[in-house]
Design a protein around this motif. Sequence first.
Motif, PDB file in Angstrom:
ATOM      1  N   ILE A   1     -13.905  -4.221   3.045  1.00  0.00           N
ATOM      2  CA  ILE A   1     -13.747  -5.128   4.171  1.00  0.00           C
ATOM      3  C   ILE A   1     -14.275  -4.475   5.443  1.00  0.00           C
ATOM      4  O   ILE A   1     -14.099  -3.274   5.665  1.00  0.00           O
ATOM      5  CB  ILE A   1     -12.255  -5.513   4.342  1.00  0.00           C
ATOM      6  N   GLU A   2     -14.941  -5.259   6.263  1.00  0.00           N
ATOM      7  CA  GLU A   2     -15.396  -4.799   7.569  1.00  0.00           C
ATOM      8  C   GLU A   2     -14.290  -5.056   8.587  1.00  0.00           C
ATOM      9  O   GLU A   2     -13.596  -6.077   8.517  1.00  0.00           O
ATOM     10  CB  GLU A   2     -16.672  -5.537   7.975  1.00  0.00           C
ATOM     11  N   PHE A   3     -14.111  -4.147   9.528  1.00  0.00           N
ATOM     12  CA  PHE A   3     -13.076  -4.342  10.543  1.00  0.00           C
ATOM     13  C   PHE A   3     -13.470  -3.649  11.836  1.00  0.00           C
ATOM     14  O   PHE A   3     -14.297  -2.738  11.852  1.00  0.00           O
ATOM     15  CB  PHE A   3     -11.729  -3.804  10.043  1.00  0.00           C
ATOM     16  N   VAL A   4     -12.864  -4.122  12.921  1.00  0.00           N
ATOM     17  CA  VAL A   4     -13.071  -3.512  14.234  1.00  0.00           C
ATOM     18  C   VAL A   4     -12.090  -2.352  14.364  1.00  0.00           C
ATOM     19  O   VAL A   4     -10.871  -2.558  14.325  1.00  0.00           O
ATOM     20  CB  VAL A   4     -12.826  -4.527  15.363  1.00  0.00           C
ATOM     21  N   PRO A   5     -12.556  -1.114  14.505  1.00  0.00           N
ATOM     22  CA  PRO A   5     -11.630   0.023  14.575  1.00  0.00           C
ATOM     23  C   PRO A   5     -10.740  -0.051  15.821  1.00  0.00           C
ATOM     24  O   PRO A   5     -11.182  -0.494  16.883  1.00  0.00           O
ATOM     25  CB  PRO A   5     -12.562   1.243  14.661  1.00  0.00           C
ATOM     26  N   PRO A   6      -9.488   0.361  15.702  1.00  0.00           N
ATOM     27  CA  PRO A   6      -8.627   0.430  16.885  1.00  0.00           C
ATOM     28  C   PRO A   6      -9.063   1.590  17.782  1.00  0.00           C
ATOM     29  O   PRO A   6      -9.828   2.461  17.358  1.00  0.00           O
ATOM     30  CB  PRO A   6      -7.239   0.678  16.290  1.00  0.00           C
TER      31      PRO A   6
ATOM     32  N   TYR B   1       5.464   4.622  11.751  1.00  0.00           N
ATOM     33  CA  TYR B   1       5.844   5.780  10.957  1.00  0.00           C
ATOM     34  C   TYR B   1       4.603   6.418  10.332  1.00  0.00           C
ATOM     35  O   TYR B   1       3.735   5.727   9.786  1.00  0.00           O
ATOM     36  CB  TYR B   1       6.796   5.382   9.835  1.00  0.00           C
ATOM     37  N   ALA B   2       4.554   7.742  10.371  1.00  0.00           N
ATOM     38  CA  ALA B   2       3.420   8.442   9.781  1.00  0.00           C
ATOM     39  C   ALA B   2       3.269   8.109   8.303  1.00  0.00           C
ATOM     40  O   ALA B   2       2.157   7.914   7.806  1.00  0.00           O
ATOM     41  CB  ALA B   2       3.585   9.944   9.978  1.00  0.00           C
ATOM     42  N   SER B   3       4.391   8.013   7.584  1.00  0.00           N
ATOM     43  CA  SER B   3       4.331   7.734   6.148  1.00  0.00           C
ATOM     44  C   SER B   3       3.750   6.353   5.869  1.00  0.00           C
ATOM     45  O   SER B   3       2.962   6.173   4.930  1.00  0.00           O
ATOM     46  CB  SER B   3       5.728   7.843   5.538  1.00  0.00           C
ATOM     47  N   LEU B   4       4.097   5.355   6.682  1.00  0.00           N
ATOM     48  CA  LEU B   4       3.575   4.010   6.486  1.00  0.00           C
ATOM     49  C   LEU B   4       2.110   3.916   6.909  1.00  0.00           C
ATOM     50  O   LEU B   4       1.321   3.181   6.297  1.00  0.00           O
ATOM     51  CB  LEU B   4       4.408   2.989   7.261  1.00  0.00           C
ATOM     52  N   LEU B   5       1.729   4.645   7.949  1.00  0.00           N
ATOM     53  CA  LEU B   5       0.320   4.665   8.356  1.00  0.00           C
ATOM     54  C   LEU B   5      -0.533   5.317   7.268  1.00  0.00           C
ATOM     55  O   LEU B   5      -1.665   4.884   7.016  1.00  0.00           O
ATOM     56  CB  LEU B   5       0.165   5.417   9.675  1.00  0.00           C
ATOM     57  N   LEU B   6       0.021   6.326   6.617  1.00  0.00           N
ATOM     58  CA  LEU B   6      -0.702   6.963   5.516  1.00  0.00           C
ATOM     59  C   LEU B   6      -0.838   5.998   4.343  1.00  0.00           C
ATOM     60  O   LEU B   6      -1.919   5.884   3.741  1.00  0.00           O
ATOM     61  CB  LEU B   6       0.029   8.227   5.077  1.00  0.00           C
ATOM     62  N   ASP B   7       0.238   5.274   4.016  1.00  0.00           N
ATOM     63  CA  ASP B   7       0.160   4.260   2.960  1.00  0.00           C
ATOM     64  C   ASP B   7      -0.882   3.196   3.310  1.00  0.00           C
ATOM     65  O   ASP B   7      -1.654   2.752   2.449  1.00  0.00           O
ATOM     66  CB  ASP B   7       1.525   3.595   2.763  1.00  0.00           C
ATOM     67  N   ALA B   8      -0.889   2.780   4.584  1.00  0.00           N
ATOM     68  CA  ALA B   8      -1.846   1.751   5.015  1.00  0.00           C
ATOM     69  C   ALA B   8      -3.282   2.240   4.875  1.00  0.00           C
ATOM     70  O   ALA B   8      -4.172   1.496   4.447  1.00  0.00           O
ATOM     71  CB  ALA B   8      -1.557   1.353   6.465  1.00  0.00           C
ATOM     72  N   ALA B   9      -3.502   3.502   5.225  1.00  0.00           N
ATOM     73  CA  ALA B   9      -4.848   4.058   5.092  1.00  0.00           C
ATOM     74  C   ALA B   9      -5.283   4.112   3.636  1.00  0.00           C
ATOM     75  O   ALA B   9      -6.443   3.835   3.305  1.00  0.00           O
ATOM     76  CB  ALA B   9      -4.878   5.456   5.708  1.00  0.00           C
ATOM     77  N   GLN B  10      -4.351   4.453   2.759  1.00  0.00           N
ATOM     78  CA  GLN B  10      -4.682   4.510   1.329  1.00  0.00           C
ATOM     79  C   GLN B  10      -5.035   3.126   0.798  1.00  0.00           C
ATOM     80  O   GLN B  10      -5.929   2.988  -0.041  1.00  0.00           O
ATOM     81  CB  GLN B  10      -3.511   5.117   0.560  1.00  0.00           C
ATOM     82  N   ILE B  11      -4.328   2.097   1.275  1.00  0.00           N
ATOM     83  CA  ILE B  11      -4.642   0.725   0.860  1.00  0.00           C
ATOM     84  C   ILE B  11      -6.003   0.305   1.412  1.00  0.00           C
ATOM     85  O   ILE B  11      -6.840  -0.261   0.703  1.00  0.00           O
ATOM     86  CB  ILE B  11      -3.551  -0.249   1.333  1.00  0.00           C
ATOM     87  N   LEU B  12      -6.215   0.601   2.705  1.00  0.00           N
ATOM     88  CA  LEU B  12      -7.464   0.197   3.350  1.00  0.00           C
ATOM     89  C   LEU B  12      -8.672   0.818   2.671  1.00  0.00           C
ATOM     90  O   LEU B  12      -9.727   0.177   2.546  1.00  0.00           O
ATOM     91  CB  LEU B  12      -7.426   0.592   4.831  1.00  0.00           C
TER      92      LEU B  12
ATOM     93  N   LYS C   1      -3.547  13.507   8.956  1.00  0.00           N
ATOM     94  CA  LYS C   1      -4.090  12.939  10.187  1.00  0.00           C
ATOM     95  C   LYS C   1      -5.590  12.736  10.081  1.00  0.00           C
ATOM     96  O   LYS C   1      -6.125  11.706  10.503  1.00  0.00           O
ATOM     97  CB  LYS C   1      -3.778  13.848  11.377  1.00  0.00           C
ATOM     98  N   ALA C   2      -6.263  13.740   9.523  1.00  0.00           N
ATOM     99  CA  ALA C   2      -7.723  13.638   9.376  1.00  0.00           C
ATOM    100  C   ALA C   2      -8.090  12.482   8.453  1.00  0.00           C
ATOM    101  O   ALA C   2      -9.071  11.761   8.697  1.00  0.00           O
ATOM    102  CB  ALA C   2      -8.277  14.958   8.840  1.00  0.00           C
ATOM    103  N   TYR C   3      -7.295  12.285   7.424  1.00  0.00           N
ATOM    104  CA  TYR C   3      -7.537  11.195   6.482  1.00  0.00           C
ATOM    105  C   TYR C   3      -7.354   9.835   7.164  1.00  0.00           C
ATOM    106  O   TYR C   3      -8.201   8.942   7.038  1.00  0.00           O
ATOM    107  CB  TYR C   3      -6.589  11.324   5.297  1.00  0.00           C
ATOM    108  N   ILE C   4      -6.266   9.675   7.892  1.00  0.00           N
ATOM    109  CA  ILE C   4      -6.012   8.408   8.594  1.00  0.00           C
ATOM    110  C   ILE C   4      -7.110   8.132   9.610  1.00  0.00           C
ATOM    111  O   ILE C   4      -7.591   7.000   9.739  1.00  0.00           O
ATOM    112  CB  ILE C   4      -4.631   8.446   9.274  1.00  0.00           C
ATOM    113  N   ALA C   5      -7.524   9.174  10.344  1.00  0.00           N
ATOM    114  CA  ALA C   5      -8.586   9.010  11.343  1.00  0.00           C
ATOM    115  C   ALA C   5      -9.894   8.576  10.692  1.00  0.00           C
ATOM    116  O   ALA C   5     -10.608   7.712  11.223  1.00  0.00           O
ATOM    117  CB  ALA C   5      -8.783  10.317  12.105  1.00  0.00           C
ATOM    118  N   ARG C   6     -10.191   9.150   9.538  1.00  0.00           N
ATOM    119  CA  ARG C   6     -11.439   8.796   8.855  1.00  0.00           C
ATOM    120  C   ARG C   6     -11.408   7.356   8.352  1.00  0.00           C
ATOM    121  O   ARG C   6     -12.374   6.612   8.527  1.00  0.00           O
ATOM    122  CB  ARG C   6     -11.680   9.756   7.685  1.00  0.00           C
ATOM    123  N   VAL C   7     -10.304   6.946   7.749  1.00  0.00           N
ATOM    124  CA  VAL C   7     -10.227   5.604   7.176  1.00  0.00           C
ATOM    125  C   VAL C   7     -10.209   4.534   8.268  1.00  0.00           C
ATOM    126  O   VAL C   7     -10.900   3.512   8.161  1.00  0.00           O
ATOM    127  CB  VAL C   7      -8.984   5.470   6.273  1.00  0.00           C
TER     128      VAL C   7
END
Length: 413
Positions: free
Chosen positions: A194-199, A178-189, A214-220
Amino acid sequence: MLTRMAFICMGLRVSKYRKEVEALWAMPENDRNNELDRLLRKNRPLNAAAEEVTSLEKLFSSPPLSKRALREQDSQGRGKKAGRFGRHTAGTTGEPNHVSLCRSELGRMLGVRDYCFRHYGLKLGQREARLWGRPEAGMKSWVKNFILNRHVFHPVGPDANNEMAGLLDWKPDYLYGYASLLLDAAQILETMDIEFVPPKCVICTAESILPAQKAYIARVFKAPVAEEYGATEFDVIAFECTEGHRHLVNPWVLVENSGDNGCLVTDVSRTSQSLVRYELGDSIELELSECIRLGAPEVISHLEGRSINRFAYLSRNEKFHALEFARAVDRYQSQSGEVFGFTVHQYRYGCFVLETSSDPKKGIQDLSDFIVEYLDGVVGVRVEITPENEKIVAEPTAKKGYFIQAMEPDHDG
Protein backbone atom coordinates in the motif's frame (compact mmCIF):
# COMPACT_ATOMS: atom_id res chain seq x y z
CA MET A 1 -7.93 25.05 13.81
CA LEU A 2 -10.67 23.53 15.98
CA THR A 3 -8.33 22.21 18.67
CA ARG A 4 -6.54 25.53 19.18
CA MET A 5 -9.88 27.37 19.29
CA ALA A 6 -11.15 24.89 21.89
CA PHE A 7 -8.09 25.56 24.05
CA ILE A 8 -8.68 29.31 23.82
CA CYS A 9 -12.36 28.92 24.75
CA MET A 10 -11.31 26.84 27.78
CA GLY A 11 -8.87 29.53 28.88
CA LEU A 12 -5.82 27.36 28.11
CA ARG A 13 -3.17 29.77 26.83
CA VAL A 14 -0.98 27.22 25.08
CA SER A 15 0.99 29.66 22.92
CA LYS A 16 1.75 31.89 25.91
CA TYR A 17 3.20 29.03 27.91
CA ARG A 18 5.09 27.58 24.94
CA LYS A 19 6.84 30.94 24.56
CA GLU A 20 7.62 30.92 28.29
CA VAL A 21 9.16 27.46 27.90
CA GLU A 22 11.33 28.73 25.05
CA ALA A 23 12.35 31.82 27.05
CA LEU A 24 13.24 29.85 30.18
CA TRP A 25 15.42 27.35 28.32
CA ALA A 26 17.17 30.27 26.57
CA MET A 27 18.17 31.74 29.96
CA PRO A 28 21.52 31.07 31.65
CA GLU A 29 21.13 28.42 34.36
CA ASN A 30 21.55 30.91 37.23
CA ASP A 31 18.80 33.17 35.87
CA ARG A 32 16.48 30.18 35.40
CA ASN A 33 17.14 29.03 38.97
CA ASN A 34 16.35 32.53 40.23
CA GLU A 35 12.99 32.32 38.45
CA LEU A 36 12.29 28.94 40.07
CA ASP A 37 13.20 30.38 43.47
CA ARG A 38 10.76 33.22 42.84
CA LEU A 39 7.97 30.76 42.05
CA LEU A 40 8.69 28.76 45.19
CA ARG A 41 8.55 31.88 47.36
CA LYS A 42 5.23 32.76 45.74
CA ASN A 43 3.57 29.31 45.76
CA ARG A 44 5.07 27.97 49.03
CA PRO A 45 4.30 24.26 48.41
CA LEU A 46 4.41 21.81 51.29
CA ASN A 47 6.90 18.96 51.37
CA ALA A 48 6.30 15.47 52.77
CA ALA A 49 7.01 16.81 56.28
CA ALA A 50 4.27 19.45 55.85
CA GLU A 51 6.90 22.22 55.77
CA GLU A 52 6.72 25.14 53.35
CA VAL A 53 9.32 25.06 50.58
CA THR A 54 10.41 28.58 49.61
CA SER A 55 13.75 27.95 47.89
CA LEU A 56 15.60 25.40 45.81
CA GLU A 57 17.93 24.82 48.75
CA LYS A 58 14.97 23.91 50.97
CA LEU A 59 13.50 21.78 48.18
CA PHE A 60 16.56 19.57 47.72
CA SER A 61 16.79 18.96 51.47
CA SER A 62 13.13 17.89 51.69
CA PRO A 63 12.16 14.24 52.27
CA PRO A 64 10.74 12.22 49.34
CA LEU A 65 6.96 12.20 48.88
CA SER A 66 5.48 8.74 48.29
CA LYS A 67 2.26 8.10 46.35
CA ARG A 68 0.61 6.99 49.58
CA ALA A 69 1.72 10.21 51.32
CA LEU A 70 0.29 12.27 48.45
CA ARG A 71 -3.10 10.56 48.85
CA GLU A 72 -3.02 11.25 52.58
CA GLN A 73 -1.98 14.84 51.94
CA ASP A 74 -4.90 15.33 49.55
CA SER A 75 -7.41 13.62 51.85
CA GLN A 76 -6.43 15.99 54.66
CA GLY A 77 -6.54 19.04 52.40
CA ARG A 78 -2.87 19.87 52.97
CA GLY A 79 -0.88 21.55 50.21
CA LYS A 80 -3.87 21.65 47.89
CA LYS A 81 -6.06 24.31 46.35
CA ALA A 82 -9.11 23.85 44.16
CA GLY A 83 -8.28 22.61 40.66
CA ARG A 84 -10.70 22.94 37.77
CA PHE A 85 -9.36 19.96 35.84
CA GLY A 86 -8.86 16.44 37.14
CA ARG A 87 -6.74 13.53 35.99
CA HIS A 88 -6.75 10.04 37.42
CA THR A 89 -3.68 7.87 37.12
CA ALA A 90 -4.31 4.28 36.08
CA GLY A 91 -2.09 3.03 38.88
CA THR A 92 0.68 1.49 36.79
CA THR A 93 2.73 1.02 39.97
CA GLY A 94 -0.29 -0.47 41.75
CA GLU A 95 -1.04 2.80 43.56
CA PRO A 96 -3.45 5.05 41.63
CA ASN A 97 -3.77 8.74 42.47
CA HIS A 98 -5.97 11.69 41.59
CA VAL A 99 -4.29 14.69 39.96
CA SER A 100 -5.84 18.13 40.30
CA LEU A 101 -4.98 20.98 37.90
CA CYS A 102 -5.98 24.60 37.43
CA ARG A 103 -6.09 26.30 34.02
CA SER A 104 -2.55 27.67 34.20
CA GLU A 105 -1.13 24.28 35.19
CA LEU A 106 -2.84 22.44 32.35
CA GLY A 107 -1.85 25.28 30.03
CA ARG A 108 1.79 24.86 31.02
CA MET A 109 1.61 21.12 30.33
CA LEU A 110 0.17 21.74 26.88
CA GLY A 111 2.72 24.49 26.24
CA VAL A 112 5.55 22.06 26.99
CA ARG A 113 4.00 19.47 24.67
CA ASP A 114 3.62 22.05 21.89
CA TYR A 115 7.27 23.05 22.40
CA CYS A 116 8.37 19.43 21.94
CA PHE A 117 6.16 18.85 18.91
CA ARG A 118 7.51 21.91 17.10
CA HIS A 119 10.97 20.39 17.28
CA TYR A 120 9.68 17.93 14.67
CA GLY A 121 7.73 20.47 12.62
CA LEU A 122 4.43 19.66 14.34
CA LYS A 123 1.89 21.78 16.19
CA LEU A 124 -0.37 20.64 18.99
CA GLY A 125 -3.78 20.00 17.46
CA GLN A 126 -2.63 18.54 14.15
CA ARG A 127 -3.98 15.17 13.02
CA GLU A 128 -3.01 12.48 15.51
CA ALA A 129 -3.31 8.72 15.04
CA ARG A 130 -3.20 7.28 18.56
CA LEU A 131 -2.36 3.61 19.09
CA TRP A 132 -3.64 2.80 22.52
CA GLY A 133 -4.26 -0.24 24.71
CA ARG A 134 -7.79 -0.79 23.45
CA PRO A 135 -10.32 0.68 21.00
CA GLU A 136 -12.41 3.51 22.40
CA ALA A 137 -16.18 3.77 22.16
CA GLY A 138 -18.93 6.05 23.43
CA MET A 139 -20.03 9.61 22.74
CA LYS A 140 -17.72 11.15 25.36
CA SER A 141 -14.63 9.61 23.77
CA TRP A 142 -15.83 10.55 20.29
CA VAL A 143 -16.32 14.21 21.24
CA LYS A 144 -12.96 14.38 23.03
CA ASN A 145 -11.10 12.85 20.10
CA PHE A 146 -12.96 15.08 17.61
CA ILE A 147 -11.96 18.23 19.49
CA LEU A 148 -8.36 17.03 19.83
CA ASN A 149 -8.23 16.11 16.10
CA ARG A 150 -7.38 12.56 17.08
CA HIS A 151 -8.38 9.11 15.87
CA VAL A 152 -7.69 6.08 18.07
CA PHE A 153 -6.61 2.88 16.33
CA HIS A 154 -6.14 -0.60 17.77
CA PRO A 155 -4.15 -2.71 15.25
CA VAL A 156 -4.54 -5.98 17.15
CA GLY A 157 -6.57 -9.10 16.40
CA PRO A 158 -8.42 -10.20 13.26
CA ASP A 159 -9.18 -6.60 12.16
CA ALA A 160 -5.59 -5.41 12.49
CA ASN A 161 -5.06 -4.97 8.73
CA ASN A 162 -8.29 -3.01 8.36
CA GLU A 163 -7.28 -0.81 11.30
CA MET A 164 -3.95 -0.09 9.63
CA ALA A 165 -5.62 0.67 6.30
CA GLY A 166 -7.94 3.10 8.08
CA LEU A 167 -5.00 4.73 9.86
CA LEU A 168 -3.11 5.31 6.63
CA ASP A 169 -6.24 6.53 4.85
CA TRP A 170 -6.74 9.18 7.54
CA LYS A 171 -3.27 10.61 6.70
CA PRO A 172 -2.20 11.60 10.23
CA ASP A 173 0.46 14.26 10.79
CA TYR A 174 1.93 12.07 13.52
CA LEU A 175 1.48 8.74 15.30
CA TYR A 176 1.42 8.52 19.09
CA GLY A 177 1.16 5.50 21.34
CA TYR A 178 2.60 2.52 23.15
CA ALA A 179 5.93 1.40 21.75
CA SER A 180 4.73 -2.22 21.65
CA LEU A 181 1.64 -1.33 19.61
CA LEU A 182 3.62 0.90 17.24
CA LEU A 183 5.99 -2.01 16.68
CA ASP A 184 3.03 -4.33 15.97
CA ALA A 185 1.64 -1.72 13.57
CA ALA A 186 4.94 -1.48 11.74
CA GLN A 187 5.10 -5.26 11.38
CA ILE A 188 1.58 -5.27 9.89
CA LEU A 189 2.35 -2.35 7.58
CA GLU A 190 5.45 -4.08 6.24
CA THR A 191 3.27 -6.93 4.94
CA MET A 192 0.81 -4.57 3.21
CA ASP A 193 1.28 -3.54 -0.40
CA ILE A 194 0.00 0.00 0.00
CA GLU A 195 1.13 3.54 -0.76
CA PHE A 196 0.79 6.07 2.06
CA VAL A 197 1.74 9.59 3.04
CA PRO A 198 4.43 9.30 5.76
CA PRO A 199 3.73 11.08 9.05
CA LYS A 200 6.07 13.82 10.23
CA CYS A 201 6.93 11.87 13.36
CA VAL A 202 6.18 8.71 15.33
CA ILE A 203 6.10 9.29 19.10
CA CYS A 204 6.58 6.35 21.48
CA THR A 205 5.33 6.75 25.02
CA ALA A 206 4.65 4.77 28.23
CA GLU A 207 7.15 1.99 27.40
CA SER A 208 10.85 1.75 26.65
CA ILE A 209 11.91 0.77 23.18
CA LEU A 210 15.13 -0.72 21.86
CA PRO A 211 17.25 1.22 19.30
CA ALA A 212 16.80 -1.56 16.77
CA GLN A 213 13.02 -1.41 17.21
CA LYS A 214 13.05 2.36 16.73
CA ALA A 215 15.09 2.00 13.56
CA TYR A 216 12.62 -0.57 12.27
CA ILE A 217 9.58 1.61 12.97
CA ALA A 218 11.29 4.61 11.37
CA ARG A 219 12.10 2.61 8.25
CA VAL A 220 8.60 1.16 7.83
CA PHE A 221 6.72 4.42 8.52
CA LYS A 222 9.35 6.54 6.71
CA ALA A 223 9.44 8.97 9.60
CA PRO A 224 11.65 9.87 12.58
CA VAL A 225 10.81 8.14 15.87
CA ALA A 226 10.92 10.11 19.13
CA GLU A 227 10.69 8.73 22.66
CA GLU A 228 8.56 10.61 25.17
CA TYR A 229 8.89 10.05 28.90
CA GLY A 230 6.21 11.38 31.17
CA ALA A 231 3.60 10.71 33.81
CA THR A 232 -0.05 11.62 34.32
CA GLU A 233 0.98 13.81 37.26
CA PHE A 234 3.32 15.94 35.10
CA ASP A 235 2.60 15.07 31.47
CA VAL A 236 5.79 15.33 29.37
CA ILE A 237 8.98 15.16 31.44
CA ALA A 238 11.54 14.26 28.78
CA PHE A 239 11.43 14.22 24.98
CA GLU A 240 13.88 12.93 22.43
CA CYS A 241 15.58 15.44 20.12
CA THR A 242 16.46 14.75 16.48
CA GLU A 243 19.94 13.70 17.62
CA GLY A 244 18.59 10.95 19.87
CA HIS A 245 18.93 12.54 23.34
CA ARG A 246 16.02 12.35 25.83
CA HIS A 247 16.16 15.92 27.16
CA LEU A 248 14.33 17.16 30.23
CA VAL A 249 11.89 19.61 28.63
CA ASN A 250 9.63 21.11 31.31
CA PRO A 251 11.51 24.08 32.87
CA TRP A 252 9.16 24.13 35.88
CA VAL A 253 9.72 20.43 36.65
CA LEU A 254 12.87 19.31 38.45
CA VAL A 255 13.99 15.69 38.12
CA GLU A 256 16.42 13.87 40.43
CA ASN A 257 17.85 10.38 40.46
CA SER A 258 17.88 9.55 44.16
CA GLY A 259 19.10 5.97 44.04
CA ASP A 260 17.02 4.03 46.57
CA ASN A 261 13.97 6.27 46.07
CA GLY A 262 14.21 6.17 42.29
CA CYS A 263 13.12 9.12 40.20
CA LEU A 264 12.01 12.14 42.26
CA VAL A 265 10.04 14.87 40.50
CA THR A 266 9.04 18.37 41.67
CA ASP A 267 6.76 20.88 39.96
CA VAL A 268 7.61 24.32 41.34
CA SER A 269 4.71 25.98 39.50
CA ARG A 270 1.98 23.72 40.92
CA THR A 271 -0.54 25.27 43.31
CA SER A 272 -3.44 22.81 43.15
CA GLN A 273 -1.28 20.07 44.68
CA SER A 274 2.09 20.07 46.43
CA LEU A 275 4.37 17.75 44.48
CA VAL A 276 7.78 18.14 46.10
CA ARG A 277 10.31 15.36 45.43
CA TYR A 278 7.49 13.03 44.42
CA GLU A 279 8.45 9.36 44.03
CA LEU A 280 7.42 8.59 40.48
CA GLY A 281 8.19 4.87 40.70
CA ASP A 282 10.78 4.56 37.92
CA SER A 283 14.53 4.22 38.05
CA ILE A 284 16.46 6.56 35.76
CA GLU A 285 20.00 7.72 35.08
CA LEU A 286 20.66 11.37 34.22
CA GLU A 287 23.73 12.75 32.52
CA LEU A 288 24.86 16.06 31.03
CA SER A 289 25.13 16.31 27.28
CA GLU A 290 26.54 19.01 25.04
CA CYS A 291 23.38 18.93 22.91
CA ILE A 292 21.37 22.18 23.00
CA ARG A 293 18.73 21.26 20.44
CA LEU A 294 15.92 20.84 22.95
CA GLY A 295 15.21 21.69 26.58
CA ALA A 296 17.87 21.14 29.23
CA PRO A 297 21.39 19.76 28.77
CA GLU A 298 20.39 17.03 31.26
CA VAL A 299 19.21 13.93 29.43
CA ILE A 300 17.85 10.57 30.54
CA SER A 301 20.55 8.13 29.52
CA HIS A 302 18.91 5.05 31.01
CA LEU A 303 15.35 4.26 32.05
CA GLU A 304 14.02 1.24 33.93
CA GLY A 305 10.33 0.65 34.46
CA ARG A 306 7.33 0.61 32.13
CA SER A 307 9.33 -1.55 29.76
CA ILE A 308 8.61 -5.09 30.88
CA ASN A 309 5.51 -7.03 31.87
CA ARG A 310 3.59 -5.31 29.09
CA PHE A 311 1.42 -8.16 27.89
CA ALA A 312 -0.87 -10.76 29.43
CA TYR A 313 -1.17 -13.96 27.39
CA LEU A 314 -4.31 -15.96 26.66
CA SER A 315 -2.34 -18.42 24.52
CA ARG A 316 1.01 -18.49 22.76
CA ASN A 317 -0.37 -16.26 19.99
CA GLU A 318 -3.08 -14.33 21.83
CA LYS A 319 -2.30 -11.43 24.16
CA PHE A 320 -3.69 -8.17 25.47
CA HIS A 321 -2.03 -5.15 27.01
CA ALA A 322 -1.55 -5.58 30.77
CA LEU A 323 -2.68 -1.97 31.26
CA GLU A 324 -6.23 -3.35 31.13
CA PHE A 325 -5.73 -4.71 34.65
CA ALA A 326 -4.93 -1.20 35.84
CA ARG A 327 -7.97 0.16 34.00
CA ALA A 328 -10.21 -2.48 35.56
CA VAL A 329 -9.03 -1.83 39.11
CA ASP A 330 -9.18 1.91 38.49
CA ARG A 331 -12.84 1.59 37.47
CA TYR A 332 -13.57 -0.65 40.47
CA GLN A 333 -12.01 1.85 42.84
CA SER A 334 -13.81 4.79 41.20
CA GLN A 335 -17.13 3.04 41.71
CA SER A 336 -16.41 1.85 45.24
CA GLY A 337 -14.67 5.01 46.43
CA GLU A 338 -11.74 3.08 47.92
CA VAL A 339 -8.06 2.92 47.06
CA PHE A 340 -5.55 0.09 47.55
CA GLY A 341 -2.43 -1.26 45.97
CA PHE A 342 -2.61 -4.31 43.74
CA THR A 343 -0.48 -6.67 41.69
CA VAL A 344 -1.49 -9.31 39.16
CA HIS A 345 0.82 -12.27 38.48
CA GLN A 346 0.65 -14.65 35.51
CA TYR A 347 2.06 -18.17 35.68
CA ARG A 348 -0.05 -19.92 32.99
CA TYR A 349 -1.91 -18.91 29.84
CA GLY A 350 -5.24 -17.28 30.64
CA CYS A 351 -4.71 -17.67 34.41
CA PHE A 352 -3.78 -14.92 36.83
CA VAL A 353 -3.22 -14.42 40.56
CA LEU A 354 -4.40 -11.19 42.21
CA GLU A 355 -3.00 -9.74 45.41
CA THR A 356 -3.90 -6.45 47.10
CA SER A 357 -2.35 -4.31 49.81
CA SER A 358 -5.64 -4.46 51.77
CA ASP A 359 -8.95 -6.26 51.30
CA PRO A 360 -11.60 -4.35 49.33
CA LYS A 361 -14.75 -3.65 51.33
CA LYS A 362 -16.63 -6.41 49.52
CA GLY A 363 -13.67 -8.77 49.60
CA ILE A 364 -10.94 -9.63 47.14
CA GLN A 365 -13.17 -12.21 45.42
CA ASP A 366 -15.56 -9.42 44.46
CA LEU A 367 -12.66 -7.53 42.89
CA SER A 368 -11.52 -10.67 41.04
CA ASP A 369 -15.02 -11.21 39.63
CA PHE A 370 -15.18 -7.57 38.56
CA ILE A 371 -11.88 -7.84 36.66
CA VAL A 372 -13.05 -11.04 34.94
CA GLU A 373 -16.24 -9.32 33.73
CA TYR A 374 -14.31 -6.23 32.66
CA LEU A 375 -11.78 -8.23 30.64
CA ASP A 376 -14.56 -10.27 29.07
CA GLY A 377 -15.98 -7.02 27.69
CA VAL A 378 -12.60 -5.78 26.48
CA VAL A 379 -10.83 -8.86 25.09
CA GLY A 380 -13.87 -11.11 24.63
CA VAL A 381 -12.48 -13.97 26.74
CA ARG A 382 -13.25 -15.00 30.32
CA VAL A 383 -9.94 -15.44 32.08
CA GLU A 384 -9.29 -17.17 35.40
CA ILE A 385 -8.30 -14.92 38.31
CA THR A 386 -7.40 -16.44 41.66
CA PRO A 387 -7.33 -14.16 44.74
CA GLU A 388 -4.12 -14.42 46.74
CA ASN A 389 -4.61 -14.58 50.50
CA GLU A 390 -1.19 -13.09 51.20
CA LYS A 391 -1.08 -9.29 51.21
CA ILE A 392 1.45 -7.24 49.29
CA VAL A 393 4.53 -6.61 51.41
CA ALA A 394 5.57 -2.97 51.08
CA GLU A 395 9.03 -2.52 49.54
CA PRO A 396 9.90 1.18 49.96
CA THR A 397 13.12 0.97 47.94
CA ALA A 398 11.77 -0.98 44.97
CA LYS A 399 9.12 -0.39 42.39
CA LYS A 400 6.16 -2.77 42.69
CA GLY A 401 4.53 -3.16 39.32
CA TYR A 402 0.84 -3.78 38.80
CA PHE A 403 1.55 -6.78 36.55
CA ILE A 404 4.27 -9.41 36.78
CA GLN A 405 4.75 -11.79 33.90
CA ALA A 406 6.08 -14.92 35.61
CA MET A 407 5.59 -17.59 32.94
CA GLU A 408 8.59 -19.54 31.75
CA PRO A 409 9.76 -18.51 28.24
CA ASP A 410 8.89 -21.90 26.74
CA HIS A 411 5.68 -22.39 28.71
CA ASP A 412 3.16 -24.49 26.78
CA GLY A 413 0.19 -24.03 29.13
